[in-house]
Design an enzyme around this catalytic site. Structure first.
Site, mmCIF file in Angstrom:
data_model
loop_
_atom_site.group_PDB
_atom_site.id
_atom_site.type_symbol
_atom_site.label_atom_id
_atom_site.label_comp_id
_atom_site.label_asym_id
_atom_site.label_seq_id
_atom_site.Cartn_x
_atom_site.Cartn_y
_atom_site.Cartn_z
ATOM 1 N N SER A 156 4.857 4.204 -0.506
ATOM 2 C CA SER A 156 4.018 3.559 -0.213
ATOM 3 C C SER A 156 4.234 2.223 -1.531
ATOM 4 O O SER A 156 5.081 2.493 -2.458
ATOM 5 C CB SER A 156 2.966 4.446 -1.174
ATOM 6 O OG SER A 156 2.562 4.640 -3.218
ATOM 7 N N LYS A 157 2.560 1.161 -2.042
ATOM 8 C CA LYS A 157 2.771 0.438 -3.196
ATOM 9 C C LYS A 157 3.120 0.508 -3.790
ATOM 10 O O LYS A 157 3.478 -0.500 -4.367
ATOM 11 C CB LYS A 157 1.804 -0.582 -2.864
ATOM 12 C CG LYS A 157 1.140 -1.015 -1.207
ATOM 13 C CD LYS A 157 -0.182 -1.644 -0.823
ATOM 14 C CE LYS A 157 -0.444 -2.201 0.145
ATOM 15 N NZ LYS A 157 -1.873 -2.969 0.571
ATOM 16 N N ARG A 158 3.113 1.827 -4.473
ATOM 17 C CA ARG A 158 3.213 1.584 -5.752
ATOM 18 C C ARG A 158 4.595 1.800 -6.296
ATOM 19 O O ARG A 158 5.186 1.507 -7.186
ATOM 20 C CB ARG A 158 2.751 3.327 -6.742
ATOM 21 C CG ARG A 158 2.741 4.564 -5.864
ATOM 22 C CD ARG A 158 2.201 5.579 -6.457
ATOM 23 N NE ARG A 158 2.101 6.515 -5.652
ATOM 24 C CZ ARG A 158 3.389 7.228 -6.352
ATOM 25 N NH1 ARG A 158 3.713 6.894 -7.469
ATOM 26 N NH2 ARG A 158 3.885 9.078 -6.064
ATOM 27 N N HIS A 159 5.128 1.864 -4.754
ATOM 28 C CA HIS A 159 7.193 2.514 -5.246
ATOM 29 C C HIS A 159 7.636 0.609 -5.169
ATOM 30 O O HIS A 159 9.134 0.697 -5.240
ATOM 31 C CB HIS A 159 7.335 3.037 -4.263
ATOM 32 C CG HIS A 159 7.461 4.342 -4.315
ATOM 33 N ND1 HIS A 159 6.377 5.508 -3.237
ATOM 34 C CD2 HIS A 159 7.585 5.853 -5.210
ATOM 35 C CE1 HIS A 159 6.175 6.263 -3.711
ATOM 36 N NE2 HIS A 159 7.091 6.855 -5.131
ATOM 37 N N GLY A 160 7.155 -0.182 -4.978
ATOM 38 C CA GLY A 160 7.698 -1.080 -4.687
ATOM 39 C C GLY A 160 7.684 -1.961 -3.298
ATOM 40 O O GLY A 160 6.407 -1.711 -2.206
#
Length: 525
Positions: A268-272
């Site tokens: 997801s976005k939190r992983h980059g």
């Protein structure tokens, strides 16, 4: 056009955003399998969601695939443009008795589901409370009469409530037995038909549903292998029922596990970064991305680094694992560094010229580069690419090449001459380097004296190359009793404005005699 092997794969993204890294891997697997089998790889844009589909997203998908080098055969197929064909198939199913008109209203559907949920909750509460066996039996019978799967009263011929009543067309799915998919990755997967409802094929406004459109398009395009994420696995059961109802050949299914982040959670976005365009902007090479994405879920023994041709030669569906793969940015960086080092210098320069306007943190270099810069960059490449893990890092390290060039007033054609870029005149005056804080500390009064002395010696050199410059520096160090490092570091600070750079003698050689001497003079005091 038929393929030599008969294999036809496809990538079918929805243009509601960027090309996701997971989608890029799906496209790659389809492309590799087509190459491996001598088959065809097709592209379909599933743009039936008119509210969310955009031209910008379509352009981003095409651009991302082209950057990755995943070429498709023929023109892309746009699903929305085929709506009449999808509608035609829905009515064929209606006429053959494999579908029916359902007049149930949204309110009736909601009421049915609410009653089913209430029956399920009542049974669960009774079991938790230790209710008598006869109460449990009664509640189980009530739940059996109200399964969560909607049983339309119109399935078996109930007539319309009114001549002009709106209706949807539903598939008359089998009630008994199982629907089985022999998946090339997941193995044998089966669903009890009683748990699969009569899916809607055509909405009350006459528009086809995704399930119908996908099956019709895959059939008409001659798709033989559907390779996609395992979040579509349940769809395979429903879609197989449509194939069977139409009497069409069912394609081979291969549902690949999703990509997870380093922590094991769904990417997801939190992983980059998620979009392919972001990886280009961060400075990853398309060859490296193909290599890395291929290894996310597929493998060939212990091989970690391989060419695209090798991947196509080795790729097969039986080597795809069932477990989710983890995206590791550190591994991608290291792999990208290997590809940078192995790419010929001239090829790297051509690639940088192509992507520079979209590269992150490259404004400084982009605003100053001229034709001479590209020649210098190629000459400097052996030293630059040894340390860089991304093109972004490489360009950052190459900023010393343009450090004394004034910025151009507008970005234009990077291939223009030294005098003008897209009609904008480049000021010829040099701008002395402004050393950063660490470099400024190195340029002490004593260091500046060394620079002044070295300037005289370098100016007298007959040959201007790294070896000659280094030899002259070493002789000076021996004569003055100074440590080589105490001389080389001020030279680096003067030549680049920084304390870290490629080998300083290489830097001076690449800059050329006049520019190198001018930079040393700027800091000699």
């Amino acid at each position: 056009m038929a393929s030599a092997s008969g294999v036809v794969t496809r990538f079918a993204p929805s243009p509601t955003g960027f090309l996701h890294i997971g989608g890029a891997r799906t496209a790659l697997f389809n492309w590799l399998y087509a190459k491996h089998t001598g088959g065809r790889f097709l592209l379909r844009i599933e743009d039936t969601d008119r509210a969310r589909s955009t031209d910008a997203a379509i352009a981003a998908i095409l651009d991302g695939l082209q950057w990755l080098g995943l070429d498709w055969e023929g023109e892309p197929v746009f699903q929305f443009a085929r709506a009449e064909r999808h509608k035609e198939v829905a009515y064929q199913l209606l006429e053959s008795g494999n579908a029916y008109r359902c007049y149930s209203t949204p309110e009736e559907l909601e009421a049915y589901r609410a009653e089913a949920d209430a029956a399920r909750k009542a049974l669960s509460d009774a079991k938790k409370a230790g209710a008598p066996a006869e109460d449990i039996a009664r509640l189980e019978a009530a739940l059996a009469a109200k399964p969560r799967v909607f049983n339309s009263p119109y399935r078996d011929g109930r007539t319309s409530p009114a001549p002009d009543a709106p209706f949807v067309i539903r598939l008359k799915a089998p009630r008994e037995g199982e629907t089985v998919v022999e998946d090339e990755v997941q193995g044998r997967v089966q669903w009890a038909n009683k748990d699969l409802d009569d899916m809607v094929l055509l909405r009350s406004d006459g528009t086809p549903t995704y399930m119908l459109a996908v099956v019709v398009d895959d059939h008409d395009m001659g798709i033989t292998h559907v390779i996609r994420g395992d979040d579509h696995l349940t769809n395979a059961a429903r879609q197989k029922q449509i194939y069977n109802a139409m009497g069409w050949d069912v394609p081979t299914f291969a549902h690949i596990p999703l990509i997870h982040g380093p922590d094991g959670a769904k990417l997801s976005k939190r992983h980059g970064a998620l979009g392919v365009d972001a990886y280009r902007a961060m400075g990853y090479l398309p060859d490296a991305m193909r290599n890395y994405l291929a290894r996310l879920g597929w493998g060939h023994g212990d091989d970690e680094i391989f060419t695209t041709a090798q991947a196509a030669d080795w790729f097969d569906l039986d080597a795809i694992g069932r477990s989710p793969s983890r995206f590791d940015f550190a591994k991608l960086e290291n792999l990208n560094g290997v590809y940078i080092r192995n790419t010929p210098d001239a090829e790297l320069v051509r690639y940088i010229r192509e992507v520079l306007p979209t590269l992150e943190d490259a404004d400084y270099f982009c605003a100053r580069a001229n034709e001479n810069t590209w020649q210098q960059l190629e000459a400097a490449m052996p030293g630059l690419k040894e340390r860089a893990k991304t093109i972004k890092e490489l360009v950052k390290s190459a900023e010393y090449l343009v450090a004394t060039l004034p910025p151009i007033e507008a970005r234009g054609d990077l291939n223009a001459s030294n005098s003008t870029i897209s009609g904008v005149t480049i000021v010829a005056d040099r701008v002395p380097i402004q050393p950063d804080e660490k470099a400024a500390k190195i340029l002490s009064p004593e260091a500046r004296k060394h620079l002044a002395a070295l300037h005289q010696r370098f100016a007298a050199l007959e040959t201007w190359d790294a070896a000659s410059i280094e030899a002259a520096t070493r002789i000076y160090a021996e004569e003055t009793g100074a440590k080589l490092g105490n001389i080389a570091q001020p030279l680096r600070a003067a030549a680049t404005g920084r304390t870290v750079s490629p080998p300083v003698f290489d830097v001076l050689a690449v800059l050329g005699r006049d520019e190198a001497l001018a930079r040393i003079a700027d800091q000699a005091g």
